[in-house]
Motif scaffolding. Structure first.
Motif, mmCIF file in Angstrom:
data_model
loop_
_atom_site.group_PDB
_atom_site.id
_atom_site.type_symbol
_atom_site.label_atom_id
_atom_site.label_comp_id
_atom_site.label_asym_id
_atom_site.label_seq_id
_atom_site.Cartn_x
_atom_site.Cartn_y
_atom_site.Cartn_z
ATOM 1 N N PRO A 204 12.626 3.220 0.152
ATOM 2 C CA PRO A 204 11.166 3.312 0.195
ATOM 3 C C PRO A 204 10.450 1.959 0.195
ATOM 4 O O PRO A 204 9.269 1.888 0.465
ATOM 5 N N LYS A 205 11.171 0.879 -0.107
ATOM 6 C CA LYS A 205 10.546 -0.442 -0.175
ATOM 7 C C LYS A 205 11.517 -1.508 0.322
ATOM 8 O O LYS A 205 12.715 -1.424 0.081
ATOM 9 N N LEU A 206 10.992 -2.496 1.023
ATOM 10 C CA LEU A 206 11.818 -3.618 1.490
ATOM 11 C C LEU A 206 12.061 -4.588 0.340
ATOM 12 O O LEU A 206 11.210 -4.754 -0.534
ATOM 13 N N PRO A 207 13.221 -5.275 0.324
ATOM 14 C CA PRO A 207 13.484 -6.252 -0.741
ATOM 15 C C PRO A 207 12.555 -7.465 -0.648
ATOM 16 O O PRO A 207 12.086 -7.821 0.432
ATOM 17 N N VAL A 208 12.335 -8.090 -1.775
ATOM 18 C CA VAL A 208 11.468 -9.268 -1.846
ATOM 19 C C VAL A 208 12.037 -10.395 -0.971
ATOM 20 O O VAL A 208 11.279 -11.115 -0.319
ATOM 21 N N ALA A 209 13.361 -10.543 -0.924
ATOM 22 C CA ALA A 209 13.977 -11.591 -0.101
ATOM 23 C C ALA A 209 13.631 -11.401 1.371
ATOM 24 O O ALA A 209 13.357 -12.373 2.088
ATOM 25 N N TYR A 210 13.627 -10.153 1.825
ATOM 26 C CA TYR A 210 13.268 -9.886 3.219
ATOM 27 C C TYR A 210 11.797 -10.223 3.471
ATOM 28 O O TYR A 210 11.452 -10.791 4.505
ATOM 29 N N MET A 211 10.949 -9.892 2.509
ATOM 30 C CA MET A 211 9.524 -10.212 2.660
ATOM 31 C C MET A 211 9.325 -11.734 2.700
ATOM 32 O O MET A 211 8.474 -12.225 3.438
ATOM 33 N N ARG B 244 0.804 -1.223 0.000
ATOM 34 C CA ARG B 244 0.000 0.000 0.000
ATOM 35 C C ARG B 244 0.836 1.272 0.000
ATOM 36 O O ARG B 244 0.293 2.365 0.084
ATOM 37 N N LYS B 245 2.145 1.128 0.000
ATOM 38 C CA LYS B 245 3.075 2.279 -0.018
ATOM 39 C C LYS B 245 2.890 3.181 1.211
ATOM 40 O O LYS B 245 2.951 4.392 1.123
ATOM 41 N N LYS B 246 2.656 2.568 2.355
ATOM 42 C CA LYS B 246 2.512 3.302 3.621
ATOM 43 C C LYS B 246 3.832 3.179 4.376
ATOM 44 O O LYS B 246 3.988 2.369 5.288
ATOM 45 N N GLU B 247 4.800 3.994 4.011
ATOM 46 C CA GLU B 247 6.164 3.863 4.532
ATOM 47 C C GLU B 247 6.267 4.050 6.041
ATOM 48 O O GLU B 247 7.186 3.524 6.664
ATOM 49 N N ARG B 248 5.357 4.762 6.646
ATOM 50 C CA ARG B 248 5.423 4.958 8.100
ATOM 51 C C ARG B 248 5.220 3.645 8.862
ATOM 52 O O ARG B 248 5.665 3.509 9.985
ATOM 53 N N LEU B 249 4.551 2.701 8.233
ATOM 54 C CA LEU B 249 4.350 1.407 8.882
ATOM 55 C C LEU B 249 5.646 0.615 8.991
ATOM 56 O O LEU B 249 5.750 -0.281 9.828
ATOM 57 N N TYR B 250 6.628 0.936 8.178
ATOM 58 C CA TYR B 250 7.934 0.286 8.314
ATOM 59 C C TYR B 250 8.537 0.598 9.688
ATOM 60 O O TYR B 250 9.192 -0.247 10.293
ATOM 61 N N GLU B 251 8.321 1.794 10.164
ATOM 62 C CA GLU B 251 8.840 2.175 11.491
ATOM 63 C C GLU B 251 8.105 1.408 12.594
ATOM 64 O O GLU B 251 8.713 0.936 13.550
ATOM 65 N N VAL B 252 6.802 1.274 12.442
ATOM 66 C CA VAL B 252 6.011 0.496 13.404
ATOM 67 C C VAL B 252 6.499 -0.953 13.418
ATOM 68 O O VAL B 252 6.688 -1.552 14.478
ATOM 69 N N SER B 253 6.703 -1.488 12.234
ATOM 70 C CA SER B 253 7.191 -2.856 12.109
ATOM 71 C C SER B 253 8.549 -3.022 12.782
ATOM 72 O O SER B 253 8.781 -3.994 13.507
ATOM 73 N N TRP B 254 9.452 -2.089 12.524
ATOM 74 C CA TRP B 254 10.794 -2.166 13.102
ATOM 75 C C TRP B 254 10.739 -2.242 14.625
ATOM 76 O O TRP B 254 11.381 -3.082 15.239
ATOM 77 N N TRP B 255 9.973 -1.351 15.255
ATOM 78 C CA TRP B 255 9.936 -1.317 16.721
ATOM 79 C C TRP B 255 9.282 -2.569 17.296
ATOM 80 O O TRP B 255 9.705 -3.076 18.339
ATOM 81 N N ASN B 256 8.267 -3.087 16.641
ATOM 82 C CA ASN B 256 7.665 -4.340 17.100
ATOM 83 C C ASN B 256 8.660 -5.489 17.002
ATOM 84 O O ASN B 256 8.759 -6.317 17.901
ATOM 85 N N LEU B 257 9.410 -5.520 15.914
ATOM 86 C CA LEU B 257 10.417 -6.565 15.730
ATOM 87 C C LEU B 257 11.531 -6.442 16.767
ATOM 88 O O LEU B 257 11.980 -7.446 17.340
ATOM 89 N N ALA B 258 11.966 -5.221 17.043
ATOM 90 C CA ALA B 258 13.034 -5.003 18.024
ATOM 91 C C ALA B 258 12.599 -5.449 19.421
ATOM 92 O O ALA B 258 13.359 -6.128 20.129
ATOM 93 N N PHE B 259 11.387 -5.090 19.833
ATOM 94 C CA PHE B 259 10.910 -5.501 21.155
ATOM 95 C C PHE B 259 10.635 -7.002 21.217
ATOM 96 O O PHE B 259 10.864 -7.636 22.249
ATOM 97 N N ALA B 260 10.156 -7.573 20.117
ATOM 98 C CA ALA B 260 9.962 -9.022 20.072
ATOM 99 C C ALA B 260 11.297 -9.744 20.227
ATOM 100 O O ALA B 260 11.387 -10.774 20.889
ATOM 101 N N ASN B 261 12.338 -9.182 19.619
ATOM 102 C CA ASN B 261 13.665 -9.785 19.692
ATOM 103 C C ASN B 261 14.184 -9.822 21.128
ATOM 104 O O ASN B 261 14.786 -10.803 21.553
ATOM 105 N N VAL B 262 13.955 -8.783 21.885
ATOM 106 C CA VAL B 262 14.372 -8.761 23.292
ATOM 107 C C VAL B 262 13.495 -9.713 24.108
ATOM 108 O O VAL B 262 13.990 -10.510 24.913
#
Length: 165
Positions: A118-125, A44-62
């Protein structure tokens, strides 16, 4: 030495209730939400959600390391009976593997975040899909241990103390 350890309660634990399920549900939710945010942002090209995703992943990792510590303690005190052993072993192996996988994916995500593309790579997805699947399998195994085999429930603990093998 054992005199200094707290006595085990009716759940066969030194504390009132299992802590592992409480912590791990946060991890599951954060991983699922991070993957969901990445996919919404990707399509959906909602780049701000990448930041939300990052923080959720970081806290999940801890949090996953805390969950593994309590999971290991509780698995060691579970005294599993024959029918539950293979499920507990699979849950334990995947439980020790997931923090490493999650750490690698979180590190990869951190590098991608620093690149500010602006977009994550397909391999990461694709790695996101694999992570989602592994967490789902692990949650299923944990569900079996709690709801089917009843580890750390009072009736099962009583049955094992009474001689169930």
């Amino acid at each position: 030495m054992f005199n200094y350890l707290p006595p085990l309660n009716e759940h066969n634990l030194p504390y009132p209730d299992p802590i592992h399920p409480i912590v791990i549900h946060f991890v599951i939710a954060m991983v699922y939400f991070a993957v969901l945010c990445d996919f919404i942002a990707y399509f959906r090209k909602k780049e701000r959600l990448y930041e939300v995703s990052w923080w959720n992943l970081a806290f999940a990792n801890v949090s996953i390391f805390i969950a593994v510590i309590f999971g290991s303690i509780e698995a060691g005190l579970a005294e599993p009976y024959a029918a539950s052993v293979s499920t507990l072993n699979a849950h334990t192996i995947l439980g020790w593997t997931l923090p490493a996988i999650l750490s690698v994916i979180t590190g990869w995500r951190y590098v991608l975040r620093l690149q500010n593309k602006p977009k994550l790579p397909v391999a990461y997805m694709g790695a996101n899909v694999v992570l989602f699947a592994l967490v789902t399998v692990q949650a299923y195994l944990g569900t079996l241990l709690a709801w089917v085999y009843g580890l750390h429930t009072v009736p099962v603990v009583d049955a094992i103390k009474g001689g169930l093998s």
